[in-house]
Design a protein around this motif. Structure first.
Motif, PDB file in Angstrom:
ATOM      1  N   ARG A  99      64.382 -93.318 -51.769  1.00  0.00           N
ATOM      2  CA  ARG A  99      65.826 -93.519 -51.630  1.00  0.00           C
ATOM      3  C   ARG A  99      66.151 -94.647 -50.657  1.00  0.00           C
ATOM      4  O   ARG A  99      67.310 -95.033 -50.519  1.00  0.00           O
ATOM      5  CB  ARG A  99      66.491 -92.224 -51.177  1.00  0.00           C
ATOM      6  CG  ARG A  99      66.366 -91.074 -52.177  1.00  0.00           C
ATOM      7  CD  ARG A  99      67.048 -89.833 -51.669  1.00  0.00           C
ATOM      8  NE  ARG A  99      68.467 -90.073 -51.461  1.00  0.00           N
ATOM      9  CZ  ARG A  99      69.250 -89.263 -50.754  1.00  0.00           C
ATOM     10  NH1 ARG A  99      68.741 -88.183 -50.177  1.00  0.00           N
ATOM     11  NH2 ARG A  99      70.530 -89.542 -50.605  1.00  0.00           N
ATOM     12  N   GLY A 100      65.138 -95.159 -49.976  1.00  0.00           N
ATOM     13  CA  GLY A 100      65.337 -96.310 -49.095  1.00  0.00           C
ATOM     14  C   GLY A 100      66.335 -96.054 -47.997  1.00  0.00           C
ATOM     15  O   GLY A 100      66.313 -95.017 -47.338  1.00  0.00           O
ATOM     16  N   VAL A 101      67.251 -96.995 -47.786  1.00  0.00           N
ATOM     17  CA  VAL A 101      68.213 -96.893 -46.690  1.00  0.00           C
ATOM     18  C   VAL A 101      69.194 -95.744 -46.893  1.00  0.00           C
ATOM     19  O   VAL A 101      69.899 -95.357 -45.947  1.00  0.00           O
ATOM     20  CB  VAL A 101      68.986 -98.215 -46.501  1.00  0.00           C
ATOM     21  CG1 VAL A 101      68.048 -99.333 -46.076  1.00  0.00           C
ATOM     22  CG2 VAL A 101      69.732 -98.589 -47.779  1.00  0.00           C
ATOM     23  N   GLU A 102      69.246 -95.170 -48.104  1.00  0.00           N
ATOM     24  CA  GLU A 102      70.120 -94.028 -48.356  1.00  0.00           C
ATOM     25  C   GLU A 102      69.502 -92.727 -47.859  1.00  0.00           C
ATOM     26  O   GLU A 102      70.177 -91.697 -47.807  1.00  0.00           O
ATOM     27  CB  GLU A 102      70.415 -93.915 -49.855  1.00  0.00           C
ATOM     28  CG  GLU A 102      71.059 -95.153 -50.459  1.00  0.00           C
ATOM     29  CD  GLU A 102      72.366 -95.522 -49.777  1.00  0.00           C
ATOM     30  OE1 GLU A 102      73.118 -94.601 -49.414  1.00  0.00           O
ATOM     31  OE2 GLU A 102      72.616 -96.729 -49.592  1.00  0.00           O
ATOM     32  N   LEU A 134      61.372-102.488 -52.041  1.00  0.00           N
ATOM     33  CA  LEU A 134      62.186-101.431 -52.629  1.00  0.00           C
ATOM     34  C   LEU A 134      63.671-101.772 -52.573  1.00  0.00           C
ATOM     35  O   LEU A 134      64.178-102.214 -51.543  1.00  0.00           O
ATOM     36  CB  LEU A 134      61.922-100.102 -51.911  1.00  0.00           C
ATOM     37  CG  LEU A 134      62.606 -98.871 -52.511  1.00  0.00           C
ATOM     38  CD1 LEU A 134      62.016 -98.543 -53.875  1.00  0.00           C
ATOM     39  CD2 LEU A 134      62.489 -97.674 -51.574  1.00  0.00           C
ATOM     40  N   HIS A 135      64.356-101.554 -53.677  1.00  0.00           N
ATOM     41  CA  HIS A 135      65.795-101.812 -53.802  1.00  0.00           C
ATOM     42  C   HIS A 135      66.134-103.254 -53.409  1.00  0.00           C
ATOM     43  O   HIS A 135      67.094-103.513 -52.674  1.00  0.00           O
ATOM     44  CB  HIS A 135      66.599-100.829 -52.945  1.00  0.00           C
ATOM     45  CG  HIS A 135      66.398 -99.403 -53.342  1.00  0.00           C
ATOM     46  ND1 HIS A 135      66.754 -98.341 -52.524  1.00  0.00           N
ATOM     47  CD2 HIS A 135      65.851 -98.844 -54.461  1.00  0.00           C
ATOM     48  CE1 HIS A 135      66.450 -97.203 -53.127  1.00  0.00           C
ATOM     49  NE2 HIS A 135      65.898 -97.482 -54.299  1.00  0.00           N
ATOM     50  N   GLY A 136      65.314-104.164 -53.906  1.00  0.00           N
ATOM     51  CA  GLY A 136      65.551-105.568 -53.619  1.00  0.00           C
ATOM     52  C   GLY A 136      65.237-105.964 -52.190  1.00  0.00           C
ATOM     53  O   GLY A 136      65.695-107.015 -51.715  1.00  0.00           O
ATOM     54  N   GLY A 137      64.438-105.139 -51.503  1.00  0.00           N
ATOM     55  CA  GLY A 137      64.076-105.445 -50.117  1.00  0.00           C
ATOM     56  C   GLY A 137      65.227-105.251 -49.142  1.00  0.00           C
ATOM     57  O   GLY A 137      65.279-105.917 -48.097  1.00  0.00           O
ATOM     58  N   LYS A 138      66.147-104.322 -49.446  1.00  0.00           N
ATOM     59  CA  LYS A 138      67.353-104.153 -48.628  1.00  0.00           C
ATOM     60  C   LYS A 138      67.023-103.842 -47.172  1.00  0.00           C
ATOM     61  O   LYS A 138      67.542-104.476 -46.254  1.00  0.00           O
ATOM     62  CB  LYS A 138      68.231-103.063 -49.218  1.00  0.00           C
ATOM     63  CG  LYS A 138      69.578-102.899 -48.517  1.00  0.00           C
ATOM     64  CD  LYS A 138      70.461-101.897 -49.245  1.00  0.00           C
ATOM     65  CE  LYS A 138      71.821-101.775 -48.544  1.00  0.00           C
ATOM     66  NZ  LYS A 138      72.701-100.815 -49.248  1.00  0.00           N
ATOM     67  N   ALA A 139      66.146-102.856 -46.947  1.00  0.00           N
ATOM     68  CA  ALA A 139      65.805-102.484 -45.576  1.00  0.00           C
ATOM     69  C   ALA A 139      65.038-103.605 -44.884  1.00  0.00           C
ATOM     70  O   ALA A 139      65.317-103.945 -43.725  1.00  0.00           O
ATOM     71  CB  ALA A 139      64.986-101.198 -45.568  1.00  0.00           C
ATOM     72  N   PHE A 140      64.060-104.169 -45.593  1.00  0.00           N
ATOM     73  CA  PHE A 140      63.257-105.244 -45.013  1.00  0.00           C
ATOM     74  C   PHE A 140      64.129-106.433 -44.615  1.00  0.00           C
ATOM     75  O   PHE A 140      63.974-107.006 -43.530  1.00  0.00           O
ATOM     76  CB  PHE A 140      62.183-105.678 -46.005  1.00  0.00           C
ATOM     77  CG  PHE A 140      61.379-106.859 -45.566  1.00  0.00           C
ATOM     78  CD1 PHE A 140      60.355-106.715 -44.654  1.00  0.00           C
ATOM     79  CD2 PHE A 140      61.659-108.129 -46.062  1.00  0.00           C
ATOM     80  CE1 PHE A 140      59.604-107.812 -44.242  1.00  0.00           C
ATOM     81  CE2 PHE A 140      60.919-109.224 -45.663  1.00  0.00           C
ATOM     82  CZ  PHE A 140      59.895-109.066 -44.739  1.00  0.00           C
ATOM     83  N   ASN A 141      65.038-106.813 -45.491  1.00  0.00           N
ATOM     84  CA  ASN A 141      65.914-107.946 -45.197  1.00  0.00           C
ATOM     85  C   ASN A 141      66.844-107.645 -44.025  1.00  0.00           C
ATOM     86  O   ASN A 141      67.140-108.534 -43.212  1.00  0.00           O
ATOM     87  CB  ASN A 141      66.726-108.311 -46.436  1.00  0.00           C
ATOM     88  CG  ASN A 141      65.866-108.902 -47.539  1.00  0.00           C
ATOM     89  OD1 ASN A 141      64.836-109.515 -47.269  1.00  0.00           O
ATOM     90  ND2 ASN A 141      66.274-108.688 -48.785  1.00  0.00           N
TER      91      ASN A 141
END
Length: 327
Positions: A99-102, A134-141
């Motif tokens: 779920r990544g940042v969610e 994951l999810h377009g690299g949202k957390a990493f970015n």
């Protein structure tokens, strides 16, 4: 806690001041010990009660600040050499729902805020490789842009611990240096990926069981364990499927023939590069750790020699001139 190494003491070098977040069982501190780097741990931050029991036993004088989202970081402003964090991988791992940042367990935004408050000279983070994509690299970015916005030069690299440990474990390492701190993150990470000039493979990283029957024994399968998981999958439950077969050890003993078994907790420790005594004396509510608890703690930790190689690269860059004079 402070650890000193004789060669560095002779050079008169100061210990590095460390802040450890999402500390687990202290794999980052084990890496500093492994690399022979003098250090002082200012604080750890861990909420898991069993991992916290390990930290309390290993580092009794180091404060555990608990939930990093609630701690006051003002006391550490510009006093820390390296801030290290094993950012929780559950929101990103293929073993979870991704779920990544969610996911409420994600602390990416909190890490960015803490780094801006503390302003350490270096930051080092570890996570599963999917954290980058994951999810377009949202957390990493978010993490990378936050670090750059706070004045850090940042690079990252996926490194497989199988080069130095009997375990297949690909993990993303993110390294940043602030302002005029020396050392190129890309060069330090690349050096660590090659084994590191200043860190050797752990001497206890071997698969044969230490509590096996006396006499020599040869491991026929597997040449390396699969990736140790925070769930303990493949290590301590009746059913085995798919990748969990990578945890069935086929071993030949003189006079006994072939023995098929699972790895022991001691072997799990060694597969991450920890010293054999890392869990000695640890108890929770007056009871010794169970095998399953040990498997989970180890599976959720750092590959010690890989981390040691990165930290050794930072240390060499910080004190290159004085280390050369002492050689």
């Amino acid at each position: 806690m402070q650890t000193k190494h004789p060669a560095h003491d002779n050079a008169g070098l100061p210990p590095l001041r460390i802040l450890s977040l999402c500390s687990g069982i202290g794999g980052d501190v084990a890496a500093l010990d492994h690399a022979g780097i003098p250090h002082e741990v200012a604080a750890v931050a861990e909420i898991d009660p069993i991992a916290s029991a390990v930290l309390s036993r290993k580092f009794p004088t180091v404060p555990n600040l608990g939930d990093l989202t609630l701690a006051n970081w003002s006391n550490h402003h510009e006093t820390i050499d390296i801030l290290i964090a094993g950012i929780p991988c559950q929101p990103y791992s293929v073993a979870g729902r991704q779920r990544g940042v969610e996911d409420r367990r994600d602390v990416t935004s909190d890490i960015v805020r803490i780094v801006a408050d503390v302003r350490p000279r270096y930051v080092l983070f570890e996570n599963v490789a999917q954290y980058e994509t994951l999810h377009g690299g949202k957390a990493f970015n978010e993490l990378r842009s936050g670090l750059v916005g706070s004045g850090y030069t940042v690079d990252h690299l996926v490194i497989d611990a199988a080069q130095v440990l009997p375990q297949r474990r690909k993990r993303l390492f993110i390294l940043g240096r602030r302002g005029d701190a020396v050392g190129s993150p890309s060069e330090i990470l690349a050096d660590a990926a090659c084994g590191g000039r200043g860190a050797e493979a752990c001497g206890t990283a071997r698969l044969p069981s230490a509590d096996a029957a006396s006499g020599s024994a040869s491991v026929l399968h597997p040449p390396r364990l699969g990736t140790l998981m925070a769930s303990g999958a493949g290590m301590n439950r009746p059913g085995m499927r798919g990748h969990e077969l990578d945890f069935l050890v086929v071993q030949e003993f003189a006079g006994l023939g072939l023995v098929v078994r699972r790895p022991t907790p001691l072997e799990a420790l060694r597969a991450q590069g920890f010293p054999d005594d890392w869990f000695d004396g640890v108890s929770v509510a007056g009871k010794a750790l169970t095998d399953l608890q040990k498997y989970k703690l180890v599976g959720n930790s750092w590959p010690v020699p890989v981390t040691a190689a990165i930290l050794a690269g930072i240390y060499r860059n910080l004190f290159a001139g004085r280390l050369a004079q002492a050689a």
